[in-house]
Design a protein around this motif. Structure first.
Motif, PDB file in Angstrom:
ATOM      1  N   PHE A 290       0.978  -1.114   0.138  1.00 36.42           N
ATOM      2  CA  PHE A 290       0.158   0.121   0.138  1.00 36.42           C
ATOM      3  C   PHE A 290       0.917   1.200  -0.025  1.00 36.42           C
ATOM      4  CE2 PHE A 290      -2.856  -3.218   2.357  1.00 36.42           C
ATOM      5  CZ  PHE A 290      -3.768  -3.406   1.475  1.00 36.42           C
TER       6      PHE A 290
ATOM      7  N   LEU B 263       1.622   3.364   3.048  1.00 37.22           N
ATOM      8  CA  LEU B 263       2.798   2.832   3.950  1.00 37.22           C
ATOM      9  C   LEU B 263       4.029   2.931   3.499  1.00 37.22           C
ATOM     10  CD1 LEU B 263       0.817  -0.241   5.560  1.00 37.22           C
ATOM     11  CD2 LEU B 263       0.382   2.414   5.980  1.00 37.22           C
TER      12      LEU B 263
ATOM     13  N   GLY C   5       0.374  -1.362  13.393  1.00 35.51           N
ATOM     14  CA  GLY C   5      -1.018  -1.760  14.038  1.00 35.51           C
ATOM     15  C   GLY C   5      -0.666  -2.471  15.304  1.00 35.51           C
TER      16      GLY C   5
ATOM     17  N   MET D  16       2.001  -2.686  19.959  1.00 36.59           N
ATOM     18  CA  MET D  16       1.745  -2.241  21.418  1.00 36.59           C
ATOM     19  C   MET D  16       1.539  -3.025  22.323  1.00 36.59           C
ATOM     20  SD  MET D  16       0.014   1.076  21.006  1.00 36.59           S
ATOM     21  CE  MET D  16      -1.117   1.033  22.450  1.00 36.59           C
TER      22      MET D  16
ATOM     23  N   PHE E 119     -18.973   0.191  25.294  1.00 36.56           N
ATOM     24  CA  PHE E 119     -19.467  -0.778  24.482  1.00 36.56           C
ATOM     25  C   PHE E 119     -20.861  -1.168  24.422  1.00 36.56           C
ATOM     26  CE2 PHE E 119     -14.838  -1.694  25.884  1.00 36.56           C
ATOM     27  CZ  PHE E 119     -14.460  -1.603  24.523  1.00 36.56           C
TER      28      PHE E 119
ATOM     29  N   GLY F   4     -16.251  -8.023  20.155  1.00 29.90           N
ATOM     30  CA  GLY F   4     -15.462  -9.041  19.475  1.00 29.90           C
ATOM     31  C   GLY F   4     -15.508  -9.220  18.070  1.00 29.90           C
TER      32      GLY F   4
ATOM     33  N   SER G 131      -7.292  -4.481   9.979  1.00 33.97           N
ATOM     34  CA  SER G 131      -7.995  -3.572   9.029  1.00 33.97           C
ATOM     35  C   SER G 131      -8.906  -4.244   8.032  1.00 33.97           C
ATOM     36  CB  SER G 131      -7.116  -2.794   8.223  1.00 33.97           C
ATOM     37  OG  SER G 131      -5.955  -2.317   9.030  1.00 33.97           O
TER      38      SER G 131
ATOM     39  N   THR H 125      -9.287 -11.188  18.963  1.00 32.87           N
ATOM     40  CA  THR H 125      -8.312 -10.647  19.849  1.00 32.87           C
ATOM     41  C   THR H 125      -8.306  -9.127  19.926  1.00 32.87           C
ATOM     42  OG1 THR H 125      -5.959 -10.368  19.965  1.00 32.87           O
ATOM     43  CG2 THR H 125      -6.717 -10.044  17.827  1.00 32.87           C
TER      44      THR H 125
ATOM     45  N   VAL I  18      -6.452  -5.271  27.103  1.00 32.54           N
ATOM     46  CA  VAL I  18      -6.906  -6.002  26.123  1.00 32.54           C
ATOM     47  C   VAL I  18      -6.829  -7.213  26.289  1.00 32.54           C
ATOM     48  CG1 VAL I  18      -7.005  -4.121  24.422  1.00 32.54           C
ATOM     49  CG2 VAL I  18      -4.898  -5.752  24.583  1.00 32.54           C
TER      50      VAL I  18
ATOM     51  N   ILE J 177      -4.930   3.552  15.914  1.00 32.18           N
ATOM     52  CA  ILE J 177      -4.829   2.220  15.400  1.00 32.18           C
ATOM     53  C   ILE J 177      -6.145   1.698  15.549  1.00 32.18           C
ATOM     54  CG2 ILE J 177      -3.982  -0.181  15.681  1.00 32.18           C
ATOM     55  CD1 ILE J 177      -1.148   1.298  16.630  1.00 32.18           C
TER      56      ILE J 177
ATOM     57  N   GLY K  26     -10.632   1.005  13.421  1.00 33.41           N
ATOM     58  CA  GLY K  26     -10.445   1.309  11.833  1.00 33.41           C
ATOM     59  C   GLY K  26      -9.118   2.601  12.044  1.00 33.41           C
ATOM     60  N   SER K  27      -8.086   1.961  11.656  1.00 29.89           N
ATOM     61  CA  SER K  27      -6.820   2.936  11.622  1.00 29.89           C
ATOM     62  C   SER K  27      -7.062   4.362  10.825  1.00 29.89           C
ATOM     63  CB  SER K  27      -5.579   2.100  11.325  1.00 29.89           C
ATOM     64  OG  SER K  27      -5.593   2.012   9.755  1.00 29.89           O
TER      65      SER K  27
ATOM     66  N   GLU L 141      -5.267   5.322   8.677  1.00 34.37           N
ATOM     67  CA  GLU L 141      -4.799   5.090   7.103  1.00 34.37           C
ATOM     68  C   GLU L 141      -6.326   4.565   6.432  1.00 34.37           C
ATOM     69  OE1 GLU L 141      -2.745   3.735   9.656  1.00 34.37           O
ATOM     70  OE2 GLU L 141      -1.680   5.567   9.197  1.00 34.37           O
ATOM     71  N   ILE L 142      -6.947   3.655   7.212  1.00 31.30           N
ATOM     72  CA  ILE L 142      -8.225   3.092   6.774  1.00 31.30           C
ATOM     73  C   ILE L 142      -9.416   4.314   6.793  1.00 31.30           C
ATOM     74  CG2 ILE L 142     -10.248   1.685   7.087  1.00 31.30           C
ATOM     75  CD1 ILE L 142      -7.545   0.113   6.163  1.00 31.30           C
TER      76      ILE L 142
HETATM   77  C1  LIG Z   1      -5.542  -1.047  22.323  1.00 28.41           C
HETATM   78  C2  LIG Z   1      -6.536  -1.584  21.287  1.00 28.41           C
HETATM   79  C3  LIG Z   1      -7.837  -1.989  21.871  1.00 28.41           C
HETATM   80  C4  LIG Z   1      -8.546  -2.378  20.875  1.00 28.41           C
HETATM   81  N1  LIG Z   1      -9.840  -2.799  21.222  1.00 28.41           N
HETATM   82  C5  LIG Z   1     -10.528  -3.701  20.239  1.00 28.41           C
HETATM   83  C6  LIG Z   1     -11.570  -4.185  20.623  1.00 28.41           C
HETATM   84  O1  LIG Z   1     -12.637  -3.763  21.795  1.00 28.41           O
HETATM   85  N2  LIG Z   1     -12.370  -4.945  19.771  1.00 28.41           N
HETATM   86  C7  LIG Z   1     -12.070  -5.213  18.637  1.00 28.41           C
HETATM   87  O2  LIG Z   1     -12.575  -6.112  17.892  1.00 28.41           O
HETATM   88  N3  LIG Z   1     -10.964  -4.946  18.056  1.00 28.41           N
HETATM   89  C8  LIG Z   1     -10.031  -4.029  19.270  1.00 28.41           C
HETATM   90  N4  LIG Z   1      -8.820  -3.576  18.665  1.00 28.41           N
HETATM   91  C9  LIG Z   1      -8.538  -3.888  17.309  1.00 28.41           C
HETATM   92  C10 LIG Z   1      -8.288  -2.736  16.321  1.00 28.41           C
HETATM   93  O3  LIG Z   1      -9.577  -2.628  16.004  1.00 28.41           O
HETATM   94  C11 LIG Z   1      -7.230  -3.245  15.089  1.00 28.41           C
HETATM   95  O4  LIG Z   1      -5.854  -3.226  15.974  1.00 28.41           O
HETATM   96  C12 LIG Z   1      -7.158  -2.376  14.159  1.00 28.41           C
HETATM   97  O5  LIG Z   1      -8.414  -2.405  13.235  1.00 28.41           O
HETATM   98  C13 LIG Z   1      -6.025  -2.470  13.406  1.00 28.41           C
HETATM   99  O6  LIG Z   1      -5.979  -3.848  12.888  1.00 28.41           O
HETATM  100  P1  LIG Z   1      -4.432  -4.553  13.009  1.00 28.41           P
HETATM  101  O7  LIG Z   1      -3.959  -4.232  14.592  1.00 28.41           O
HETATM  102  O8  LIG Z   1      -4.461  -6.013  12.689  1.00 28.41           O
HETATM  103  O9  LIG Z   1      -3.698  -3.779  12.083  1.00 28.41           O
HETATM  104  P2  LIG Z   1      -3.377  -4.267  10.553  1.00 28.41           P
HETATM  105  O10 LIG Z   1      -4.680  -4.168   9.877  1.00 28.41           O
HETATM  106  O11 LIG Z   1      -2.450  -5.349  10.162  1.00 28.41           O
HETATM  107  O12 LIG Z   1      -2.505  -2.759  10.090  1.00 28.41           O
HETATM  108  C14 LIG Z   1      -1.117  -2.597  10.096  1.00 28.41           C
HETATM  109  C15 LIG Z   1      -1.027  -1.271   9.426  1.00 28.41           C
HETATM  110  O13 LIG Z   1      -1.132  -1.504   8.258  1.00 28.41           O
HETATM  111  C16 LIG Z   1      -2.281  -0.347   7.780  1.00 28.41           C
HETATM  112  N5  LIG Z   1      -3.363  -1.008   6.690  1.00 28.41           N
HETATM  113  C17 LIG Z   1      -3.595  -1.949   6.702  1.00 28.41           C
HETATM  114  N6  LIG Z   1      -4.458  -1.883   5.445  1.00 28.41           N
HETATM  115  C18 LIG Z   1      -4.274  -1.001   4.880  1.00 28.41           C
HETATM  116  C19 LIG Z   1      -4.610  -0.357   3.777  1.00 28.41           C
HETATM  117  N7  LIG Z   1      -5.722  -1.071   2.892  1.00 28.41           N
HETATM  118  N8  LIG Z   1      -4.228   0.833   3.241  1.00 28.41           N
HETATM  119  C20 LIG Z   1      -3.469   1.622   3.960  1.00 28.41           C
HETATM  120  N9  LIG Z   1      -2.931   1.052   5.004  1.00 28.41           N
HETATM  121  C21 LIG Z   1      -3.217   0.010   5.480  1.00 28.41           C
HETATM  122  C22 LIG Z   1      -2.882   0.155   9.283  1.00 28.41           C
HETATM  123  O14 LIG Z   1      -3.567   1.383   9.135  1.00 28.41           O
HETATM  124  C23 LIG Z   1      -1.723  -0.200  10.017  1.00 28.41           C
HETATM  125  O15 LIG Z   1      -0.986   1.002  10.028  1.00 28.41           O
HETATM  126  C24 LIG Z   1      -8.087  -2.800  19.461  1.00 28.41           C
HETATM  127  C25 LIG Z   1      -6.595  -2.488  19.110  1.00 28.41           C
HETATM  128  C26 LIG Z   1      -5.883  -1.977  20.072  1.00 28.41           C
HETATM  129  C27 LIG Z   1      -4.348  -1.603  19.820  1.00 28.41           C
END
Ligand SMILES: Cc1cc2nc3c(=O)[nH]c(=O)nc-3n(C[C@H](O)[C@H](O)[C@H](O)COP(=O)(O)OP(=O)(O)OC[C@H]3O[C@@H](n4cnc5c(N)ncnc54)[C@H](O)[C@@H]3O)c2cc1C
Ligand SMILES: Cc1cc2nc3c(=O)[nH]c(=O)nc-3n(C[C@H](O)[C@H](O)[C@H](O)COP(=O)(O)OP(=O)(O)OC[C@H]3O[C@@H](n4cnc5c(N)ncnc54)[C@H](O)[C@@H]3O)c2cc1C
Lengths: 377, 399
Positions: A275, A278, A337, A341, B92, B127, B135, B158, B211, B378, B381-382, B384-385
């Motif tokens: 991407f 990134l 991502g 953390m 939540f 969940g 993402s 997770t 978490v 992060i 939905g990060s 970037e998303i």
């Molecule tokens: C402290 C914490 C609490 C959370 N709490 C919850 C919760 O309660 N319930 C739950 O379901 N989830 C929870 N989450 C999960 C959170 O929603 C995910 O961490 C987040 O969606 C990002 O997914 P990932 O960590 O797998 O990163 P990835 O999706 O692997 O992303 C890694 C990097 O790549 C970038 N990226 C990925 N795809 C693209 C793209 N197409 N274009 C540009 N950049 C891209 C991302 O922006 C990021 O910078 C939590 C996360 C954290 C850190």
């Protein structure tokens, strides 16, 4: 100009890198981080045997290095591996001050430091001194046969493990005056000295040190009364070179981990490094890394220069490493991502080392202002 | 346009202030001011106090027990909560699940779950995420296979925030593997006490464990716990996410954070003068304050536009991106303001175990908060998303 390391330094770098990659993996380090002492005496002794502490002292002082580039080589490797053992505090700061200012009796300690059997800390900063080296309020009252030290020292790294502290105290003048500051070598078991310790966020331990009418003999003073300021500034300059090199090493690890992750982590059916959002940011980090390396080389190479040149390059490096470091740490976390953390993953520790380095010897803002002062005429 | 508050609005603010002065427990607001985490019991207590007042659910329609304040009232309420250091209400159930149930659940589910959310009978967690589905949430694999009146759930979630406290989890599960990714997902409510569920904590870089990983092995879930239609869960999930994002703008948190920065910077001395008088530092603080004041207005404009109960659209992504950047910048300033006192490990300072850390500095938690809040850009939905969503919506097709 010649950008190659000398053969000796190249060897030092190779040896150290090999040792740390064999002996200092994430699991080992995490165990050390969780331990009560926050350091490993085994690693300390082994690294001392490899000559790592000796490389921080000059030949006249009993070592085999001590120049800016020696510090840079050693600390870049320590930073790359995220080592938390306080080589900076014992070797460069407190040990360095003894070597710079000590008389023959005092210098006898250097051998034990290099052998790894003596631990030290530099008790200089105070609760209201922030990053200003001359804002010393701890008092030293000379009554002829003894000197009485009273005051409070803030966030003294390695104070608990130290056998002796190098303590700064004011014999005359007031906070902010360059003159009037002296240094004393004080065993930590001295009456009236209390050490209240705590863990540091980025690893290792520090303490608040209280001196309540601590009596030391005149022979505890390093150098001439009231004349320590310039030696302190020079030692902090050396420590800043070491700290910047360490941060550079940690930044290399952060970038390597991130590049690797971008190539393997898949989302939407492809590696996230494909991407552009990134990939371009990774490129910016690599550009900043090169800038950081240049700043470290400049600071290391000017460490033996006269004050004006030396300090200008120190402030340049501290400011640049502070900025570039923050960028690399924050972006590395973001590009990983959630996984970045987690405590368990190496990057978490590395990112904390990088960011918290800005809190030693003056942060980005402090050194920006200092750079302006030092270059305004 | 009139940017001054009306008589009624001023009276409303005073009413909110009066309530907070009287009902917000002092030890709880002290904790929040110092950056400490309230316990589960304290959270539940505060939830109950707000519910007793009828002010728990400003974003819910009246028919479900909400308040139906207008945007300005909600803004004033949030502002005062932050100013008085009220703890954040766990979002939540109230902010995420509630709106989904109101829009998509059947009557029986609404009648059962919504009052329980208000009463605080359930502690909900989310969940959604899985190790392989971050993402790319729609690639999730946790499966739910129908077996007469039950689903059998297997898989792993997770990053489940506060899952250790929760007795209920709302999950996205895969109910059809053979269709386009987004089409085979369902939205399921699962009792955490069901056999086959295991919760494992994940320690984060600041030392906290907010978490968790949640593992499902042959977990039996009654089909009555399916929200809406089978295989339509993606629609509900996205609806929920826009709600999640608005609250992430966190204007109130940023305001409180900015006050903390100033407090530290007034106490901390630089060159013998308060750091707040240092032009360089003051400029950085002013810069972020300007951004925050403007964002607070952006927030107000956006909530006013969205009719009550309706989720805002792409604007929620804008608020999330800007809101997280501003909050993170404020965290960075707090860390810097603390100088060397930012270095001690927070938990010791937080627990008050170490009185060596003197109050004006009382800085212990600031660096830990700085690191912890890297999550803001992060999760949900990060950033970037979010930027991709904004571009796609505004420019069409842009990726
Ligand atoms: C402290 C914490 C609490 C959370 N709490 C919850 C919760 O309660 N319930 C739950 O379901 N989830 C929870 N989450 C999960 C959170 O929603 C995910 O961490 C987040 O969606 C990002 O997914 P990932 O960590 O797998 O990163 P990835 O999706 O692997 O992303 C890694 C990097 O790549 C970038 N990226 C990925 N795809 C693209 C793209 N197409 N274009 C540009 N950049 C891209 C991302 O922006 C990021 O910078 C939590 C996360 C954290 C850190
Ligand atoms: C002052 C000046 C002097 C120049 N001198 C010369 C010269 O001496 N000889 C010569 O041959 N040319 C010269 N150029 C031309 C120059 O090389 C082009 O302007 C340049 O290659 C960009 O092309 P463009 O202007 O058509 O912009 P475009 O290629 O249309 O780009 C527009 C924008 O889109 C971005 N973009 C395009 N493709 C991508 C992509 N794949 N990913 C991400 N972003 C993308 C660009 O970075 C840019 O921001 C000159 C240009 C200028 C302004």
């Amino acid at each position: 100009m010649n950008f190659e390391l000398t053969q000796e330094r190249q060897m030092l770098q190779d040896t150290l890198r090999r040792f740390l990659s064999d002996r200092y993996d994430t699991a080992t380090r995490n165990k050390i981080l969780e331990s009560e002492t926050g350091l490993s005496t085994t690693i300390w002794t082994e690294l001392a045997e490899l000559g790592i502490i000796g490389a921080l002292f000059s030949e006249e002082q009993g070592g085999f290095g001590g120049k800016g580039f020696d510090l840079a080589v050693v600390f870049e490797e320590l930073g790359r591996a995220g080592v938390v053992e306080p080589f900076l505090d014992t070797g460069v700061l407190a040990g360095g001050l003894i070597a710079d200012l000590g008389n023959e009796a005092q210098n006898a300690h250097i051998e034990e430091i290099i052998a790894g059997s003596l631990h030290l800390a530099f008790a200089h900063g105070e609760p209201s001194s922030r990053y200003d080296l001359t804002r010393v309020q701890t008092s030293a009252i000379d009554s002829g046969d003894t000197i009485a030290l009273s005051g409070r020292k803030a966030v003294v790294i390695n104070a608990e493990a130290a056998d002796m502290l190098v303590v700064s105290a004011r014999e005359s003048g007031e906070a902010g005056d360059v003159g009037g500051i002296s240094l004393f070598v004080v065993p930590t078991i001295t009456k009236g000295l209390t050490v209240q310790g705590y863990a540091l966020l980025a690893g290792g331990r520090a303490a608040e040190v209280t001196l309540d009418d601590v009596r030391v003999p005149a022979s505890a003073r390093l150098g001439e009364p009231g004349q320590a300021s310039s030696a302190i500034e020079a030692r902090v300059a050396a420590a800043s070179v070491a700290q910047c090199a360490e941060t550079l090493g940690a930044m290399e690890t952060a970038c390597a981990l991130t590049m690797d992750y971008l190539g393997t982590r898949k989302q939407f059916g492809r590696p996230i490094g494909t991407f552009q959002a990134l990939a371009h940011r990774m490129s910016d980090l690599l550009i900043e890394m090169e800038q950081a390396r240049s700043a470290v080389i400049l600071a290391a190479g000017h460490l033996e220069d006269e004050r004006a040149d030396r300090e200008r390059h120190i402030s340049l490096a501290k400011n640049l490493l502070g900025r570039a470091g923050r960028l690399v740490a924050e972006e590395s976390i973001q590009l990983h991502g959630g996984i970045a953390m987690t405590q368990e993953y190496e990057l978490a520790h590395i990112a904390k080392r990088i960011v918290m380095a800005d809190h030693r010897f003056g942060d980005v803002d402090h050194h920006l202002e200092r750079f302006i002062d030092l270059t305004s005429d | 346009m009139d940017l001054s508050y009306s008589q009624e609005e001023i009276a409303f603010r005073e009413e909110v202030q009066g309530f907070l002065k009287e009902k917000l427990p002092k030890n709880l607001s002290d904790k929040v001011r110092k950056g400490q985490e309230p316990t589960k019991q304290e959270q539940e207590g505060w939830h109950a106090i707000l519910n007793a007042q009828g002010w728990l659910a400003p974003n819910w329609p009246i028919e479900y027990g909400g308040v139906q304040w207008n945007a300005v009232q909600r803004h004033i309420f949030e502002d005062e909560l932050a100013a008085h250091y009220a703890p954040r209400v766990v979002p939540f159930g109230l902010s995420m699940l509630g709106p989904v149930l109101q829009k998509f659940a059947n009557q029986e589910q609404k009648d059962y779950w919504l009052p329980r959310i208000l009463a605080g009978d359930d502690w909900w967690c989310q969940g959604y995420s899985e190790p392989g589905a971050g993402s790319d949430l729609a690639s999730l694999k946790t499966s739910a296979v129908k077996d007469s009146d039950h689903y059998i759930v297997n898989g792993q979630k997770t990053w489940t925030t506060l899952g250790q406290h929760a007795n209920m989890i709302f999950c996205l599960v895969r109910t059809d593997k053979d269709v386009k990714q987004q089409e085979g997902i369902s939205f399921l409510l699962i009792d955490m006490e069901t056999p086959g569920i295991e919760v494992r904590p994940i320690v984060l870089l600041d030392g906290g464990a907010e978490v968790n990983e949640v593992w499902f092995t042959d977990v039996k879930v009654p089909v009555t716990n399916l929200v809406g239609e089978e295989n339509k869960g993606w629609t509900y999930a996205k609806y929920l996410l826009t709600h999640e994002r608005t609250s992430i703008a966190g204007v109130g948190f940023s305001q409180a954070g900015l006050r903390a920065v100033k407090r530290i910077a007034r106490a901390e001395l630089a060159g013998g003068k308060p750091l707040m008088k240092n032009p360089h530092f003051a400029a950085r603080v002013a810069q972020v304050e300007i951004d925050l004041v403007a964002m607070s207005m952006t927030n107000l404009r956006i909530i006013s536009k969205a009719a009550a109960g309706q989720a805002p659209g792409v604007e929620s992504s804008m608020l999330k991106v800007k809101g997280s950047i501003i909050r993170q910048e404020i965290n960075d300033l707090a860390r810097r303001a603390a100088g060397a006192y930012a270095m001690p490990f927070a938990s010791e300072a937080i627990e008050g175990a170490n009185d060596a850390l003197p109050d004006p500095h009382a800085a212990g938690p600031v660096a830990a908060q700085y690191f912890n809040n890297r999550k803001l850009s992060i999760f949900g939905g990060s950033n970037e998303i979010q930027r991709s969503i904004i571009a796609k919506t505004k420019m069409g097709g842009g990726k």
